[in-house]
Design a protein around this motif. Structure first.
Motif, PDB file in Angstrom:
ATOM      1  N   MET A 153       0.835  -1.196   0.000  1.00 37.98           N
ATOM      2  CA  MET A 153       0.000   0.000   0.000  1.00 37.98           C
ATOM      3  C   MET A 153       0.869   1.245   0.000  1.00 37.98           C
ATOM      4  O   MET A 153       1.948   1.265   0.595  1.00 37.98           O
ATOM      5  CB  MET A 153      -0.942  -0.001   1.205  1.00 37.98           C
ATOM      6  CG  MET A 153      -1.898  -1.188   1.218  1.00 37.98           C
ATOM      7  SD  MET A 153      -3.211  -1.054   2.459  1.00 37.98           S
ATOM      8  CE  MET A 153      -4.270   0.153   1.663  1.00 37.98           C
ATOM      9  N   PHE A 154       0.389   2.269  -0.715  1.00 38.69           N
ATOM     10  CA  PHE A 154       1.072   3.562  -0.764  1.00 38.69           C
ATOM     11  C   PHE A 154       0.290   4.536   0.110  1.00 38.69           C
ATOM     12  O   PHE A 154      -0.839   4.898  -0.217  1.00 38.69           O
ATOM     13  CB  PHE A 154       1.134   4.099  -2.192  1.00 38.69           C
ATOM     14  CG  PHE A 154       1.725   3.143  -3.188  1.00 38.69           C
ATOM     15  CD1 PHE A 154       2.911   2.480  -2.925  1.00 38.69           C
ATOM     16  CD2 PHE A 154       1.094   2.906  -4.396  1.00 38.69           C
ATOM     17  CE1 PHE A 154       3.460   1.601  -3.844  1.00 38.69           C
ATOM     18  CE2 PHE A 154       1.632   2.038  -5.323  1.00 38.69           C
ATOM     19  CZ  PHE A 154       2.820   1.378  -5.054  1.00 38.69           C
ATOM     20  N   LYS A 155       0.896   4.958   1.196  1.00 38.63           N
ATOM     21  CA  LYS A 155       0.238   5.930   2.054  1.00 38.63           C
ATOM     22  C   LYS A 155       0.767   7.332   1.761  1.00 38.63           C
ATOM     23  O   LYS A 155       1.982   7.553   1.707  1.00 38.63           O
ATOM     24  CB  LYS A 155       0.477   5.616   3.535  1.00 38.63           C
ATOM     25  CG  LYS A 155      -0.212   6.613   4.463  1.00 38.63           C
ATOM     26  CD  LYS A 155       0.111   6.364   5.929  1.00 38.63           C
ATOM     27  CE  LYS A 155      -0.524   7.416   6.815  1.00 38.63           C
ATOM     28  NZ  LYS A 155      -0.175   7.239   8.234  1.00 38.63           N
ATOM     29  N   VAL A 156      -0.164   8.272   1.552  1.00 35.20           N
ATOM     30  CA  VAL A 156       0.222   9.658   1.401  1.00 35.20           C
ATOM     31  C   VAL A 156       0.512  10.200   2.798  1.00 35.20           C
ATOM     32  O   VAL A 156      -0.372  10.231   3.657  1.00 35.20           O
ATOM     33  CB  VAL A 156      -0.884  10.479   0.714  1.00 35.20           C
ATOM     34  CG1 VAL A 156      -0.477  11.941   0.609  1.00 35.20           C
ATOM     35  CG2 VAL A 156      -1.188   9.912  -0.671  1.00 35.20           C
ATOM     36  N   HIS A 157       1.742  10.582   3.021  1.00 39.34           N
ATOM     37  CA  HIS A 157       2.159  11.039   4.348  1.00 39.34           C
ATOM     38  C   HIS A 157       1.362  12.264   4.777  1.00 39.34           C
ATOM     39  O   HIS A 157       0.981  13.102   3.949  1.00 39.34           O
ATOM     40  CB  HIS A 157       3.652  11.363   4.331  1.00 39.34           C
ATOM     41  CG  HIS A 157       4.265  11.474   5.680  1.00 39.34           C
ATOM     42  ND1 HIS A 157       4.218  12.635   6.426  1.00 39.34           N
ATOM     43  CD2 HIS A 157       4.939  10.572   6.440  1.00 39.34           C
ATOM     44  CE1 HIS A 157       4.840  12.443   7.573  1.00 39.34           C
ATOM     45  NE2 HIS A 157       5.285  11.201   7.611  1.00 39.34           N
ATOM     46  N   GLU A 158       1.147  12.361   6.093  1.00 37.80           N
ATOM     47  CA  GLU A 158       0.342  13.462   6.644  1.00 37.80           C
ATOM     48  C   GLU A 158       0.936  14.838   6.353  1.00 37.80           C
ATOM     49  O   GLU A 158       0.215  15.840   6.347  1.00 37.80           O
ATOM     50  CB  GLU A 158       0.182  13.284   8.157  1.00 37.80           C
ATOM     51  CG  GLU A 158      -0.756  12.151   8.571  1.00 37.80           C
ATOM     52  CD  GLU A 158      -0.118  10.784   8.556  1.00 37.80           C
ATOM     53  OE1 GLU A 158      -0.794   9.792   8.886  1.00 37.80           O
ATOM     54  OE2 GLU A 158       1.093  10.691   8.189  1.00 37.80           O
ATOM     55  N   HIS A 159       2.222  14.914   6.087  1.00 35.02           N
ATOM     56  CA  HIS A 159       2.859  16.197   5.797  1.00 35.02           C
ATOM     57  C   HIS A 159       2.668  16.645   4.353  1.00 35.02           C
ATOM     58  O   HIS A 159       3.110  17.732   3.972  1.00 35.02           O
ATOM     59  CB  HIS A 159       4.353  16.133   6.125  1.00 35.02           C
ATOM     60  CG  HIS A 159       4.635  16.028   7.588  1.00 35.02           C
ATOM     61  ND1 HIS A 159       5.876  15.676   8.090  1.00 35.02           N
ATOM     62  CD2 HIS A 159       3.839  16.216   8.676  1.00 35.02           C
ATOM     63  CE1 HIS A 159       5.832  15.649   9.416  1.00 35.02           C
ATOM     64  NE2 HIS A 159       4.606  15.969   9.793  1.00 35.02           N
ATOM     65  N   SER A 160       2.046  15.800   3.529  1.00 37.68           N
ATOM     66  CA  SER A 160       1.798  16.165   2.132  1.00 37.68           C
ATOM     67  C   SER A 160       0.819  17.333   2.057  1.00 37.68           C
ATOM     68  O   SER A 160      -0.053  17.492   2.913  1.00 37.68           O
ATOM     69  CB  SER A 160       1.232  14.970   1.366  1.00 37.68           C
ATOM     70  OG  SER A 160       2.144  13.889   1.358  1.00 37.68           O
ATOM     71  N   ARG A 161       0.969  18.140   0.995  1.00 33.57           N
ATOM     72  CA  ARG A 161       0.082  19.285   0.781  1.00 33.57           C
ATOM     73  C   ARG A 161      -0.393  19.274  -0.672  1.00 33.57           C
ATOM     74  O   ARG A 161       0.396  19.548  -1.588  1.00 33.57           O
ATOM     75  CB  ARG A 161       0.800  20.607   1.095  1.00 33.57           C
ATOM     76  CG  ARG A 161       1.300  20.726   2.517  1.00 33.57           C
ATOM     77  CD  ARG A 161       1.925  22.095   2.798  1.00 33.57           C
ATOM     78  NE  ARG A 161       2.993  22.404   1.871  1.00 33.57           N
ATOM     79  CZ  ARG A 161       4.257  21.983   2.013  1.00 33.57           C
ATOM     80  NH1 ARG A 161       4.588  21.226   3.062  1.00 33.57           N
ATOM     81  NH2 ARG A 161       5.188  22.314   1.131  1.00 33.57           N
ATOM     82  N   PHE A 162      -1.628  18.924  -0.874  1.00 39.07           N
ATOM     83  CA  PHE A 162      -2.181  18.847  -2.234  1.00 39.07           C
ATOM     84  C   PHE A 162      -2.351  20.252  -2.798  1.00 39.07           C
ATOM     85  O   PHE A 162      -2.883  21.141  -2.127  1.00 39.07           O
ATOM     86  CB  PHE A 162      -3.549  18.131  -2.187  1.00 39.07           C
ATOM     87  CG  PHE A 162      -4.198  17.991  -3.531  1.00 39.07           C
ATOM     88  CD1 PHE A 162      -3.884  16.921  -4.343  1.00 39.07           C
ATOM     89  CD2 PHE A 162      -5.122  18.931  -3.983  1.00 39.07           C
ATOM     90  CE1 PHE A 162      -4.482  16.788  -5.590  1.00 39.07           C
ATOM     91  CE2 PHE A 162      -5.717  18.807  -5.210  1.00 39.07           C
ATOM     92  CZ  PHE A 162      -5.385  17.732  -6.023  1.00 39.07           C
ATOM     93  N   PRO A 163      -1.947  20.485  -4.047  1.00 36.72           N
ATOM     94  CA  PRO A 163      -1.218  19.583  -4.959  1.00 36.72           C
ATOM     95  C   PRO A 163       0.273  19.880  -5.024  1.00 36.72           C
ATOM     96  O   PRO A 163       0.967  19.354  -5.893  1.00 36.72           O
ATOM     97  CB  PRO A 163      -1.883  19.903  -6.297  1.00 36.72           C
ATOM     98  CG  PRO A 163      -2.115  21.390  -6.219  1.00 36.72           C
ATOM     99  CD  PRO A 163      -2.432  21.691  -4.752  1.00 36.72           C
TER     100      PRO A 163
END
Length: 251
Positions: A153-163
């Motif tokens: 599974m690929f988890k988008v880390h919580e520190h990501s900011r879309f986009p």
């Protein structure tokens, strides 16, 4: 003192553990192991692999920080069978752990969660083994297996900011494979763009491709050395904190 108070809780928890999640191969290497403090006997959500809460309870919280096996973060997600060698105190099979953190002790390769350290001991010798603090062990690499989870599974880390900014963490990494590189497909340029290993198991990229994301990752281990492509693995409207099923199995 804290270890003594936590020991009884860990012993009770051990009775509730599911069967071991790994199957073993290869030969043993001699080393040493210790344990870290934890009021609930579980892993830590601040582990250097970047797994967060996943790293607290994965593999029934039989987890560890490692030193030379860390491999600059490539060792994250690896599984090992660890057995102590103190006469009359150690269980025959030891414990199967997953690497979720980096740590150095007194010439140790493993800093185990209290729950994992407890499983090194025979049922009537846990308190004596905890008193040692550091014990001689032998270990070998084994294949990870997760009850109910066969796909990576690929988890988008919580520190990501879309986009504007995308960080990924790979979860449920089965087999004995290590992830060496990750790239995203830039469709408008018709080329692969490499992600940076930010730390541990976390890969990131500023200004990621728009639309659904196709990625590929390089593995080395039980599958040999190869690139694996996951088409449209992450949706165009990806969200921080969400894990996406790759439909890929690593064996």
């Amino acid at each position: 003192m804290g270890v003594v108070l936590n020991y009884h809780y860990c012993l009770f928890s051990l009775m509730l553990l599911l069967p071991a999640l790994c199957y073993s191969q290869d030969t043993f290497t001699c080393s040493r192991a210790t344990y870290y403090g934890s009021p609930d006997c579980l892993g830590t959500p601040t582990g250097a692999c970047g797994y967060g809460e996943f790293g607290r309870t994965v593999n029934d919280a039989n987890v560890a920080g490692v030193s030379r096996l860390w491999k600059n973060g490539t060792g994250c997600g690896g599984c090992y069978q660890v057995k102590c060698t103190v006469p009359k105190l150690c269980s025959d099979d030891g414990v199967n752990i997953m690497v979720t953190d980096y740590g150095e002790g007194d010439h140790t390769d493993f800093i185990l969660s209290p729950r994992a350290y407890l499983r090194l001991a025979r049922a009537d010798a846990a308190a004596q083994l905890f008193a040692y603090g550091v014990v001689d062990v032998e270990f070998r690499r084994i294949s990870c297996k997760f009850a109910g989870y066969n796909n990576l599974m690929f988890k988008v880390h919580e520190h990501s900011r879309f986009p504007q900014y995308l960080a990924l963490v790979f979860l449920y990494q089965t087999g004995q494979n290590e992830i060496l590189a990750v790239e995203l497909w830039q469709d408008d340029c018709k080329e692969w763009r490499g992600m940076r290993r930010a730390y541990g198991a976390v890969w990131d990229m500023p200004n990621p491709p728009q639309g659904s994301i196709t990625l590929r990752f390089q593995v080395s281990g039980s599958m040999g050395m190869k690139w694996i492509v996951a088409n449209n693995a992450i949706p165009a409207d990806w969200k921080a904190g969400v894990a996406y099923d790759s439909a890929i199995q690593l064996y």
